[in-house]
Design a protein around this motif. Structure first.
Motif, PDB file in Angstrom:
ATOM      1  N   TYR A  41     -17.101   8.136   1.194  1.00  0.00           N
ATOM      2  CA  TYR A  41     -17.791   6.971   1.772  1.00  0.00           C
ATOM      3  C   TYR A  41     -18.323   7.304   3.168  1.00  0.00           C
ATOM      4  O   TYR A  41     -17.969   6.656   4.152  1.00  0.00           O
ATOM      5  N   GLY A  47      -9.401   5.955   5.509  1.00  0.00           N
ATOM      6  CA  GLY A  47     -10.724   5.997   4.906  1.00  0.00           C
ATOM      7  C   GLY A  47     -10.959   7.357   4.293  1.00  0.00           C
ATOM      8  O   GLY A  47     -10.118   8.253   4.391  1.00  0.00           O
ATOM      9  N   THR A  60      -1.356   3.658   3.359  1.00  0.00           N
ATOM     10  CA  THR A  60      -1.214   2.985   4.661  1.00  0.00           C
ATOM     11  C   THR A  60       0.271   2.864   5.009  1.00  0.00           C
ATOM     12  O   THR A  60       0.675   3.076   6.153  1.00  0.00           O
ATOM     13  N   ALA A  83      -7.019  -0.410   6.329  1.00  0.00           N
ATOM     14  CA  ALA A  83      -7.788   0.507   5.477  1.00  0.00           C
ATOM     15  C   ALA A  83      -9.175  -0.090   5.235  1.00  0.00           C
ATOM     16  O   ALA A  83      -9.413  -1.267   5.520  1.00  0.00           O
ATOM     17  N   THR A  84     -10.084   0.731   4.726  1.00  0.00           N
ATOM     18  CA  THR A  84     -11.412   0.225   4.334  1.00  0.00           C
ATOM     19  C   THR A  84     -11.534   0.286   2.823  1.00  0.00           C
ATOM     20  O   THR A  84     -11.191   1.291   2.198  1.00  0.00           O
ATOM     21  N   TRP A  85     -12.007  -0.798   2.262  1.00  0.00           N
ATOM     22  CA  TRP A  85     -12.188  -0.906   0.813  1.00  0.00           C
ATOM     23  C   TRP A  85     -13.584  -1.424   0.513  1.00  0.00           C
ATOM     24  O   TRP A  85     -14.300  -1.849   1.420  1.00  0.00           O
ATOM     25  N   THR A 120       0.845  -1.196   0.000  1.00  0.00           N
ATOM     26  CA  THR A 120       0.000   0.000   0.000  1.00  0.00           C
ATOM     27  C   THR A 120       0.877   1.241   0.000  1.00  0.00           C
ATOM     28  O   THR A 120       1.961   1.235   0.569  1.00  0.00           O
ATOM     29  N   ASP A 132     -16.581  -0.399  -0.174  1.00  0.00           N
ATOM     30  CA  ASP A 132     -17.773   0.102   0.530  1.00  0.00           C
ATOM     31  C   ASP A 132     -17.972  -0.592   1.868  1.00  0.00           C
ATOM     32  O   ASP A 132     -18.960  -1.300   2.082  1.00  0.00           O
ATOM     33  N   GLY A 133     -17.063  -0.380   2.756  1.00  0.00           N
ATOM     34  CA  GLY A 133     -17.238  -0.874   4.118  1.00  0.00           C
ATOM     35  C   GLY A 133     -16.653  -2.239   4.395  1.00  0.00           C
ATOM     36  O   GLY A 133     -17.027  -2.891   5.369  1.00  0.00           O
ATOM     37  N   ASN A 145     -19.736   4.577   5.476  1.00  0.00           N
ATOM     38  CA  ASN A 145     -18.876   3.448   5.842  1.00  0.00           C
ATOM     39  C   ASN A 145     -17.494   3.914   6.262  1.00  0.00           C
ATOM     40  O   ASN A 145     -16.509   3.212   6.062  1.00  0.00           O
ATOM     41  N   PHE A 146     -17.432   5.097   6.854  1.00  0.00           N
ATOM     42  CA  PHE A 146     -16.120   5.672   7.138  1.00  0.00           C
ATOM     43  C   PHE A 146     -15.329   4.764   8.096  1.00  0.00           C
ATOM     44  O   PHE A 146     -15.789   4.435   9.186  1.00  0.00           O
TER      45      PHE A 146
HETATM   46  C1  LIG Z   1     -13.127   1.304  -4.444  1.00  0.00           C
HETATM   47  C2  LIG Z   1     -12.873   2.016  -3.134  1.00  0.00           C
HETATM   48  C3  LIG Z   1     -13.717   1.772  -2.063  1.00  0.00           C
HETATM   49  C4  LIG Z   1     -13.520   2.434  -0.840  1.00  0.00           C
HETATM   50  N1  LIG Z   1     -14.386   2.221   0.204  1.00  0.00           N
HETATM   51  C5  LIG Z   1     -14.236   2.936   1.353  1.00  0.00           C
HETATM   52  C6  LIG Z   1     -15.164   2.802   2.430  1.00  0.00           C
HETATM   53  O1  LIG Z   1     -16.133   2.049   2.365  1.00  0.00           O
HETATM   54  N2  LIG Z   1     -14.956   3.541   3.557  1.00  0.00           N
HETATM   55  C7  LIG Z   1     -13.904   4.407   3.689  1.00  0.00           C
HETATM   56  O2  LIG Z   1     -13.777   5.035   4.740  1.00  0.00           O
HETATM   57  N3  LIG Z   1     -12.998   4.546   2.673  1.00  0.00           N
HETATM   58  C8  LIG Z   1     -13.148   3.842   1.528  1.00  0.00           C
HETATM   59  N4  LIG Z   1     -12.240   4.005   0.512  1.00  0.00           N
HETATM   60  C9  LIG Z   1     -11.115   4.944   0.679  1.00  0.00           C
HETATM   61  C10 LIG Z   1      -9.829   4.235   1.061  1.00  0.00           C
HETATM   62  O3  LIG Z   1      -9.917   3.623   2.302  1.00  0.00           O
HETATM   63  C11 LIG Z   1      -8.709   5.264   1.088  1.00  0.00           C
HETATM   64  O4  LIG Z   1      -8.471   5.712  -0.211  1.00  0.00           O
HETATM   65  C12 LIG Z   1      -7.425   4.758   1.709  1.00  0.00           C
HETATM   66  O5  LIG Z   1      -6.522   5.830   1.778  1.00  0.00           O
HETATM   67  C13 LIG Z   1      -6.809   3.599   0.970  1.00  0.00           C
HETATM   68  O6  LIG Z   1      -5.619   3.247   1.598  1.00  0.00           O
HETATM   69  P1  LIG Z   1      -4.567   2.250   0.937  1.00  0.00           P
HETATM   70  O7  LIG Z   1      -4.352   2.760  -0.470  1.00  0.00           O
HETATM   71  O8  LIG Z   1      -3.359   2.367   1.770  1.00  0.00           O
HETATM   72  O9  LIG Z   1      -5.185   0.880   0.967  1.00  0.00           O
HETATM   73  C14 LIG Z   1     -12.432   3.343  -0.700  1.00  0.00           C
HETATM   74  C15 LIG Z   1     -11.589   3.557  -1.797  1.00  0.00           C
HETATM   75  C16 LIG Z   1     -11.800   2.928  -3.001  1.00  0.00           C
HETATM   76  C17 LIG Z   1     -10.889   3.236  -4.152  1.00  0.00           C
END
Ligand SMILES: Cc1cc2nc3c(=O)[nH]c(=O)nc-3n(C[C@H](O)[C@H](O)[C@H](O)COP(=O)(O)O)c2cc1C
Length: 169
Positions: free
Chosen positions: A94, A89, A15, A55-57, A12, A59-60, A97-98
């Protein structure tokens, strides 16, 4: 001597950056870096103090690398372990689903007997709902690169001081 780890995905960017900041703030204290994507139950259990980047991906949901590790956590006794979660997040993108991922992980760790530390106030964030809520606190540190990146340094520094204290209590 109690062993401390910081566990996050080495693949990542965001993160990983926060993890490096956390390590800097720990300065000379020994904190071992562990790649969440290569994590085993044995390695996880070898630490008494653990910082996890979640991290959150989707949608929650949790990122795949954490989702795949959940079965390993579901069968262990985490009594005596102190765990601090930091979660990335996007509160504007989002808002419903933060940092849910932090909540999903927190629920599981607590159900296995772990003591969670590093809870932080929700003041200064705007969102609709989050599984990471415990009253008016998050069950960890919330980092929002997309909307509040300029606050990361200050938030991380304060949080590390807090968890250092809570780890040693
Ligand atoms: C497809 C997608 C879905 C995501 N869903 C959420 C979510 O449900 N809740 C949230 O707080 N952030 C969400 N995020 C934001 C990511 O958590 C945020 O970009 C984070 O910095 C990613 O960290 P990483 O790149 O280190 O994994 C989402 C981002 C993407 C691209």
């Amino acid at each position: 001597m109690q062993k401390t780890a910081i566990i996050f995905s080495f693949n990542t960017k965001k993160t990983g950056k926060v993890a490096e900041r956390i390590l800097e703030a720990f300065q000379d204290e020994q904190v071992e870096k562990v790649n969440a994507e290569e994590l085993t139950q044995e390695v996880f259990m070898s630490f008494e103090r653990i910082i996890m980047g979640v991290a959150t991906w989707f949608d929650g949901e949790l990122p795949n690398y954490w989702d795949e590790f959940l079965p390993a956590l579901e069968e262990v006794d985490l009594k005596g372990k102190k765990i601090a979660l930091f979660g990335l997040g996007d509160q504007k993108g989002y808002p419903e689903n933060f940092i849910d991922g932090v909540g999903i992980m927190a629920d599981l760790l607590e159900s296995r007997g772990a003591t969670l530390v590093g809870f932080t106030s929700t003041a200064g964030y705007e969102f609709e709902s989050s599984r990471a809520l415990r009253g008016d606190h998050f069950a960890g540190l919330a980092i929002d690169y997309e909307n509040q990146g300029s606050m990361n340094k200050e938030r991380v520094t304060a949080w590390v001081e807090q968890i250092k204290r809570e780890f040693s209590q």
